[in-house]
Design a protein around this motif. Structure first.
Motif, PDB file in Angstrom:
ATOM      1  N   UNK A  28       0.827  -1.207   0.000  1.00 43.37           N
ATOM      2  CA  UNK A  28       0.000   0.000   0.000  1.00 43.37           C
ATOM      3  C   UNK A  28       0.861   1.256   0.000  1.00 43.37           C
ATOM      4  N   UNK A  29       1.932   1.244   0.792  1.00 38.52           N
ATOM      5  CA  UNK A  29       2.820   2.398   0.831  1.00 38.52           C
ATOM      6  C   UNK A  29       3.511   2.640  -0.494  1.00 38.52           C
ATOM      7  N   UNK A  30       3.936   1.579  -1.147  1.00 36.64           N
ATOM      8  CA  UNK A  30       4.569   1.722  -2.454  1.00 36.64           C
ATOM      9  C   UNK A  30       3.574   2.242  -3.486  1.00 36.64           C
ATOM     10  N   UNK A  31       2.344   1.756  -3.425  1.00 37.34           N
ATOM     11  CA  UNK A  31       1.324   2.241  -4.356  1.00 37.34           C
ATOM     12  C   UNK A  31       1.091   3.736  -4.162  1.00 37.34           C
ATOM     13  N   UNK A  32       0.999   4.160  -2.897  1.00 34.29           N
ATOM     14  CA  UNK A  32       0.765   5.583  -2.619  1.00 34.29           C
ATOM     15  C   UNK A  32       1.933   6.440  -3.091  1.00 34.29           C
ATOM     16  N   UNK A  33       3.154   5.969  -2.864  1.00 38.48           N
ATOM     17  CA  UNK A  33       4.324   6.784  -3.188  1.00 38.48           C
ATOM     18  C   UNK A  33       4.667   6.791  -4.669  1.00 38.48           C
ATOM     19  N   UNK A  34       4.253   5.761  -5.396  1.00 39.13           N
ATOM     20  CA  UNK A  34       4.561   5.696  -6.829  1.00 39.13           C
ATOM     21  C   UNK A  34       3.376   6.088  -7.705  1.00 39.13           C
ATOM     22  N   UNK A  35       2.195   6.232  -7.100  1.00 39.55           N
ATOM     23  CA  UNK A  35       1.013   6.580  -7.887  1.00 39.55           C
ATOM     24  C   UNK A  35       0.475   5.436  -8.712  1.00 39.55           C
ATOM     25  N   UNK A  36       0.800   4.197  -8.303  1.00 39.51           N
ATOM     26  CA  UNK A  36       0.323   3.023  -9.025  1.00 39.51           C
ATOM     27  C   UNK A  36      -0.756   2.307  -8.216  1.00 39.51           C
ATOM     28  N   UNK A  37      -1.418   1.379  -8.856  1.00 40.53           N
ATOM     29  CA  UNK A  37      -2.387   0.562  -8.142  1.00 40.53           C
ATOM     30  C   UNK A  37      -1.669  -0.526  -7.356  1.00 40.53           C
ATOM     31  N   UNK A  38      -2.377  -1.127  -6.424  1.00 40.73           N
ATOM     32  CA  UNK A  38      -1.798  -2.221  -5.643  1.00 40.73           C
ATOM     33  C   UNK A  38      -1.394  -3.367  -6.566  1.00 40.73           C
ATOM     34  N   UNK A  39      -2.236  -3.683  -7.546  1.00 43.15           N
ATOM     35  CA  UNK A  39      -1.916  -4.782  -8.459  1.00 43.15           C
ATOM     36  C   UNK A  39      -0.680  -4.467  -9.285  1.00 43.15           C
ATOM     37  N   UNK A  40      -0.524  -3.211  -9.685  1.00 46.16           N
ATOM     38  CA  UNK A  40       0.669  -2.829 -10.442  1.00 46.16           C
ATOM     39  C   UNK A  40       1.922  -2.968  -9.571  1.00 46.16           C
TER      40      UNK A  40
END
Length: 226
Positions: A28-40
């Motif tokens: 979740x943190x990576x998704x938030x920081x990269x602007x990607x979806x969780x699946x991505x």
């Protein structure tokens, strides 16, 4: 093979967070920081693991060398941040890689007798000490089970403790390094890992690096006497 652009973005985000905080970002943190979806992000993590940039346990990043998200027996304390080093090699590498931590306190215990050891490790010179590092797994065999290899790159009081541990565990002797050789190995191995893009060394370049820092023989992927 180079990483995809989005996997590289996830990699550098993860590594820089580890360097700054000593902790991994979750999906979740990576998704938030990269602007990607969780699946991505999950797809990126799978790509990074396949390319040997990280070690996963489920979706958890266990290792992003030289950083770890759990204890591998090495704590690395800087002025403002506390890291887990993934192994002896990784623990000694952190002050070379993290710009704000040119001097750290590396602490561990001898696997044979549990004696406590600590060194001030800097990016300028190897620490003094008669202790030795024992690497159980040859360089060519570190992957695919890099976590196992890291768990077995440890620092002992001396070669007597190495022998006692090998006898108790039934393991076969690997390679024994002085603290100076360990420091030399760690000094530039991870150069550029906090920059983007970053390309892992291939086996030929890795073998050349090992030779440059004074490591010899088949354990390091080199001919006898090379």
């Amino acid at each position: 093979m180079p990483l995809s652009d989005h996997a590289e973005r996830t990699r550098i985000t993860l590594y820089r967070h580890f360097a700054a905080t000593g902790r991994a970002l979750d999906t979740a943190g990576l998704a938030a920081d990269t602007g990607q979806s969780m699946d991505e992000v999950r797809a990126d993590l799978a790509e990074l693991a396949a390319a040997r940039h990280i070690v996963l346990a489920g979706e958890e990043v266990v290792l992003a060398h030289p950083f770890a998200s759990r204890s591998f027996r090495f704590s690395v304390m800087g002025a403002d941040t506390l890291w887990w080093g993934g192994c002896a090699w990784d623990a000694f590498a952190i002050p070379h890689l993290v710009p704000d931590a040119p001097s750290v306190l590396v602490a561990t215990t001898c696997p044979a007798c549990e004696s406590a050891h600590a060194w001030t490790v800097t990016n300028e010179r190897a620490p003094a000490g008669e202790q030795v590092a024992h690497f159980l797994v040859p360089a060519a065999d570190i992957w695919p089970d890099a976590a196992h290899a890291c768990e077995n790159q440890q620092i002992f009081c001396d070669e007597g403790c190495v022998d006692a541990w090998l006898h108790r565990t039934g393991n076969t002797r690997g390679d024994v390094l002085s603290l100076t050789t360990l420091w030399n190995l760690a000094a530039h191995w991870y150069d550029g890992r906090l920059d983007s893009p970053y390309e892992r060394r291939d086996p030929t370049r890795a073998a050349a690096y090992f030779r440059e820092v004074g490591l010899r023989g088949p354990f390091w992927g080199l001919p006898d006497g090379a």
